[in-house]
Write a protein that holds these residues in place. Structure first.
Motif, mmCIF file in Angstrom:
data_model
loop_
_atom_site.group_PDB
_atom_site.id
_atom_site.type_symbol
_atom_site.label_atom_id
_atom_site.label_comp_id
_atom_site.label_asym_id
_atom_site.label_seq_id
_atom_site.Cartn_x
_atom_site.Cartn_y
_atom_site.Cartn_z
ATOM 1 N N HIS A 249 3.428 7.601 6.318
ATOM 2 C CA HIS A 249 3.955 7.845 7.659
ATOM 3 C C HIS A 249 4.845 6.671 8.079
ATOM 4 O O HIS A 249 5.963 6.862 8.555
ATOM 5 C CB HIS A 249 2.766 7.995 8.599
ATOM 6 C CG HIS A 249 3.102 8.289 10.028
ATOM 7 N ND1 HIS A 249 3.553 9.518 10.457
ATOM 8 C CD2 HIS A 249 3.028 7.516 11.136
ATOM 9 C CE1 HIS A 249 3.735 9.488 11.760
ATOM 10 N NE2 HIS A 249 3.434 8.288 12.209
ATOM 11 N N PHE A 250 4.354 5.488 7.859
ATOM 12 C CA PHE A 250 5.120 4.300 8.243
ATOM 13 C C PHE A 250 6.378 4.129 7.398
ATOM 14 O O PHE A 250 7.418 3.712 7.894
ATOM 15 C CB PHE A 250 4.257 3.047 8.117
ATOM 16 C CG PHE A 250 3.264 2.887 9.228
ATOM 17 C CD1 PHE A 250 3.580 3.236 10.527
ATOM 18 C CD2 PHE A 250 2.000 2.371 8.978
ATOM 19 C CE1 PHE A 250 2.673 3.084 11.563
ATOM 20 C CE2 PHE A 250 1.077 2.214 10.003
ATOM 21 C CZ PHE A 250 1.417 2.568 11.295
ATOM 22 N N MET A 251 6.278 4.442 6.139
ATOM 23 C CA MET A 251 7.465 4.305 5.293
ATOM 24 C C MET A 251 8.523 5.321 5.723
ATOM 25 O O MET A 251 9.715 5.019 5.712
ATOM 26 C CB MET A 251 7.115 4.489 3.817
ATOM 27 C CG MET A 251 6.163 3.429 3.256
ATOM 28 S SD MET A 251 6.392 1.765 3.922
ATOM 29 C CE MET A 251 7.958 1.346 3.191
ATOM 30 N N LEU B 106 -7.871 -3.453 0.935
ATOM 31 C CA LEU B 106 -6.951 -4.230 0.117
ATOM 32 C C LEU B 106 -6.567 -3.455 -1.134
ATOM 33 O O LEU B 106 -5.393 -3.336 -1.477
ATOM 34 C CB LEU B 106 -7.605 -5.551 -0.287
ATOM 35 C CG LEU B 106 -7.449 -6.698 0.705
ATOM 36 C CD1 LEU B 106 -8.336 -7.855 0.317
ATOM 37 C CD2 LEU B 106 -6.001 -7.130 0.745
ATOM 38 N N GLN B 107 -7.582 -2.917 -1.792
ATOM 39 C CA GLN B 107 -7.329 -2.178 -3.024
ATOM 40 C C GLN B 107 -6.451 -0.960 -2.756
ATOM 41 O O GLN B 107 -5.473 -0.710 -3.455
ATOM 42 C CB GLN B 107 -8.664 -1.745 -3.643
ATOM 43 C CG GLN B 107 -8.530 -1.187 -5.034
ATOM 44 C CD GLN B 107 -7.888 -2.198 -5.984
ATOM 45 O OE1 GLN B 107 -8.368 -3.317 -6.111
ATOM 46 N NE2 GLN B 107 -6.785 -1.811 -6.611
ATOM 47 N N ALA B 108 -6.822 -0.222 -1.704
ATOM 48 C CA ALA B 108 -6.070 0.992 -1.384
ATOM 49 C C ALA B 108 -4.606 0.666 -1.106
ATOM 50 O O ALA B 108 -3.699 1.362 -1.569
ATOM 51 C CB ALA B 108 -6.693 1.690 -0.182
ATOM 52 N N ALA C 181 -3.597 5.806 13.379
ATOM 53 C CA ALA C 181 -5.049 5.622 13.374
ATOM 54 C C ALA C 181 -5.637 6.470 12.266
ATOM 55 O O ALA C 181 -5.191 7.597 12.042
ATOM 56 C CB ALA C 181 -5.630 6.029 14.719
ATOM 57 N N ILE C 182 -6.604 5.929 11.573
ATOM 58 C CA ILE C 182 -7.253 6.751 10.571
ATOM 59 C C ILE C 182 -8.678 7.010 11.017
ATOM 60 O O ILE C 182 -9.351 6.140 11.551
ATOM 61 C CB ILE C 182 -7.210 6.126 9.171
ATOM 62 C CG1 ILE C 182 -7.904 4.780 9.149
ATOM 63 C CG2 ILE C 182 -5.781 5.961 8.708
ATOM 64 C CD1 ILE C 182 -7.860 4.152 7.796
ATOM 65 N N GLU D 106 -7.069 7.883 0.551
ATOM 66 C CA GLU D 106 -6.136 8.922 0.963
ATOM 67 C C GLU D 106 -5.624 8.734 2.389
ATOM 68 O O GLU D 106 -4.427 8.806 2.647
ATOM 69 C CB GLU D 106 -6.831 10.275 0.921
ATOM 70 C CG GLU D 106 -6.528 11.102 -0.299
ATOM 71 C CD GLU D 106 -7.623 12.131 -0.485
ATOM 72 O OE1 GLU D 106 -7.373 13.315 -0.244
ATOM 73 O OE2 GLU D 106 -8.764 11.715 -0.821
ATOM 74 N N SER D 107 -6.565 8.512 3.296
ATOM 75 C CA SER D 107 -6.142 8.389 4.689
ATOM 76 C C SER D 107 -5.252 7.163 4.867
ATOM 77 O O SER D 107 -4.293 7.181 5.629
ATOM 78 C CB SER D 107 -7.357 8.318 5.619
ATOM 79 O OG SER D 107 -8.119 7.167 5.371
ATOM 80 N N ILE D 108 -5.559 6.110 4.135
ATOM 81 C CA ILE D 108 -4.730 4.909 4.211
ATOM 82 C C ILE D 108 -3.348 5.193 3.627
ATOM 83 O O ILE D 108 -2.328 4.793 4.189
ATOM 84 C CB ILE D 108 -5.413 3.727 3.481
ATOM 85 C CG1 ILE D 108 -6.629 3.271 4.290
ATOM 86 C CG2 ILE D 108 -4.436 2.580 3.280
ATOM 87 C CD1 ILE D 108 -7.428 2.163 3.643
ATOM 88 N N ALA D 109 -3.333 5.929 2.529
ATOM 89 C CA ALA D 109 -2.047 6.272 1.913
ATOM 90 C C ALA D 109 -1.224 7.156 2.844
ATOM 91 O O ALA D 109 -0.015 6.977 2.980
ATOM 92 C CB ALA D 109 -2.279 6.972 0.579
#
Lengths: 347, 347
Positions: free
Chosen positions: A129-131, A148-150, A114-115, A121-124
């Motif tokens: 984390h998932f990777m 989308l861009q992020a 959850a962000i 940044e938070s999306i990255a």
DNA sequence: CCCTTAATTGTTAGCGCTAACAACATTGCT
DNA sequence: AGCAATGTTGTTAGCGCTAACAATTAAGGG
């Protein structure tokens, strides 16, 4: 030769007996471990008799395949990451439920990140984390125009399904047709004879906020009506309340299409306080049809979205990407209007 | 000797270059792979110079540890399973958020399994799912009285933290003090001079439903008031509405403590339709303080629970169990009352 | 009845990592 | 200087599984 020590110091919950392995099942069934592997992976070339014996052994020992070992060799974790913001909201929460259901049915695990605030940044962070976890794919449940861009900038090498996207970019999408929903709402008001129809929109940097505003505008233009009465809220009941206080004195519109049910609730409250009667003085339409909408004062006419279906579609799309390597695309869920007491013809 | 073939047929997203391994980092830094392992695991006995070179190599190659391989050897997945029902509700959704935050901060992954209807079977299914995944622990977010029993029967060999449980059984618990919350609500009404205080409870086979009813009863008994006015709802606004219609004609109480905000919303709607004024004729108190409660008609006095904090506490407890092997116990979060316009002294 | 082909089963290697132990370097002390 | 104690690094084995290939058996055709 096997040295079976308990390496971990954590003992409280790790029972002494280890879990059975393929080898144990094989021994019991009198076959090689590979044959057992074939059975649990449904390979075709196993004789009926052998399969039966193996299955019996599996049942007797209560064997369960070790996911880590399989992941290590197959390079597939059978885990989908759901990257989400606003999970405490009715819509995203239910979409998550849909994803979870479809995923578990298909034998996948669902991991979440959850962000708190939407930013590149938070999306990255969440994606990293998932990777690290080695997810096979990511479902992005972040209905923000920057998502989308992020995600694009991250050059992820797993498939991504973006909820709310129509699938133009590199990623697949699944969405409820927001424009259609907005048109349904506005057309309902037009049919009732309203000529001055305002809009309290969601933030315009949120996909749904922008789409609903666009649908509102399109419907008005098509009917030859003015599309100048629009105020931007922040999705919260509080913002609906604040805007409602202004509208109550302005008397500009005979109907208001509100971007979501929560802002509509705030609006109804402000109107109630100011003595503006709904629907006699002003009609109000919301969006989402959360379960409480039918018990607002008055019960709210709103646009229903099937969020769980949306989630299931996301996962279906993900499975297609994962298993057939299908290309990008989009799936669209249709909303429908639910008419209640908050709308009526103008006085 | 190394044979580096791409075994998986799925190519669309799996880039040709493989991800760097410990070995690659080791080579680059001019050390053994084990030394690299020591660096990433923060083992003490690595010289500053070596650590620096290794960290540089890690950064240059963008190395990320392979979770599956680590899990295979350590028998720890660093994954927590959250077994949840009612995730679309405000409370559970926010608790999940708290768990997720605390987990990610601690380097854990969060996997979810949602159950559609609470039953021993569905709980067992979800638990099996988690065991297949190899989770290190399970957080049960199923506020049902049968949950403890159902989980107990499964003989899981991982730690379990049960939300809403006070930790009497085999499992640890984390809870908001529901009885206290109910007492705060009822005592507020008593202070305002109410003598006949009814309760619309949640289902009594839900932990929170039973606890809140018990708190209501205790507060009344302590004040020497009658505790006979209680009707059971199902948490939904619809049930609150139905019960409200009956109460509106009964005129039995001057104040109603409602088990949650949603039922309170339905009650307010029913009272509004029937001409029962709130708070002039009847005072109403809810429970949860979901964000919309302040915009009901009238704004709702209610009991606030900090669900995210609850979730964080759960995870803290889980970490304690996982890392220190601490025994069972419970952590309790205190609710507080939020007074708004729906309560006033009786006429 | 032998030889080819296909179906079924077994053997081996290795996925990337950590634990255990071995080896070597360094320090401090007598 | 010599030896123990400590600090630092390398070597080896194996976690449980699947892929590739080898080996075996069964079936079919002249």
């Amino acid at each position: 030769m096997r040295c079976r020590l308990a390496h971990n110091s954590f003992m409280a919950y790790s029972s002494e007996r280890r879990l059975p392995r393929l080898e144990d099942v094989a021994e019991r069934a009198g076959v090689s471990h590979q044959t057992v592997s074939r059975v649990i992976n449904n390979h075709p070339n196993v004789s009926k008799a052998t399969r039966g014996r193996v299955e019996a052994a599996i049942a007797e020992l209560g064997y369960r395949r070790n996911t880590a070992a399989r992941s290590l060799v197959t390079r597939r974790s059978h885990t989908i990451g759901v990257l989400a913001s606003e999970l405490s909201q009715y819509g995203p929460a239910n979409t998550l439920l849909g994803v979870e259901q479809a995923a578990r049915d298909a034998g996948y695990f669902v991991s979440i990140a959850a962000i708190r605030e939407v930013s590149a940044e938070s999306i990255a962070d969440a994606a990293r984390h998932f990777m690290d976890q080695g997810v096979d794919g990511i479902v992005a449940l972040v209905p923000h125009t920057g998502t989308l861009q992020a995600l694009d900038n991250l050059n992820l090498d797993v498939p991504v399904v973006v909820v709310g996207s129509s699938g133009e970019g590199r990623f697949s999408g699944a969405m409820v047709d927001q424009k259609l929903g907005a048109r349904l709402a506005v057309e309902h008001l037009i049919e009732q004879g309203h000529k001055r129809i305002g809009h309290i929109s969601g933030p315009q940097d949120w996909i749904d906020g922008a789409e609903r505003a666009e649908g509102w505008r399109e419907a008005l233009v098509q009917a030859g009506l003015a599309d100048d009465l629009i105020v931007e809220g922040d999705w919260s009941a509080g913002s609906g309340y604040g805007i409602g206080q202004q509208l109550a004195v302005a008397h500009a519109a005979t109907a208001v299409f509100v971007g979501n049910d929560q802002m509509a609730l705030g609006l109804l409250r402000a109107f109630g306080e100011a003595g503006v009667r709904v629907p006699q003085d002003v009609s109000v339409v919301g969006f989402d049809d959360q379960p409480e909408a039918g018990y607002f004062t008055p019960p709210l006419t709103t646009v229903r979205q099937d969020f769980e279906e949306l989630g299931r579609r996301c996962m279906d799309m993900m499975l297609a990407l994962l298993e057939d390597g299908a290309g990008a695309g989009a799936t669209v869920v249709e909303p429908r209007i639910v008419v209640r007491a908050s709308t009526a013809p103008p006085a």
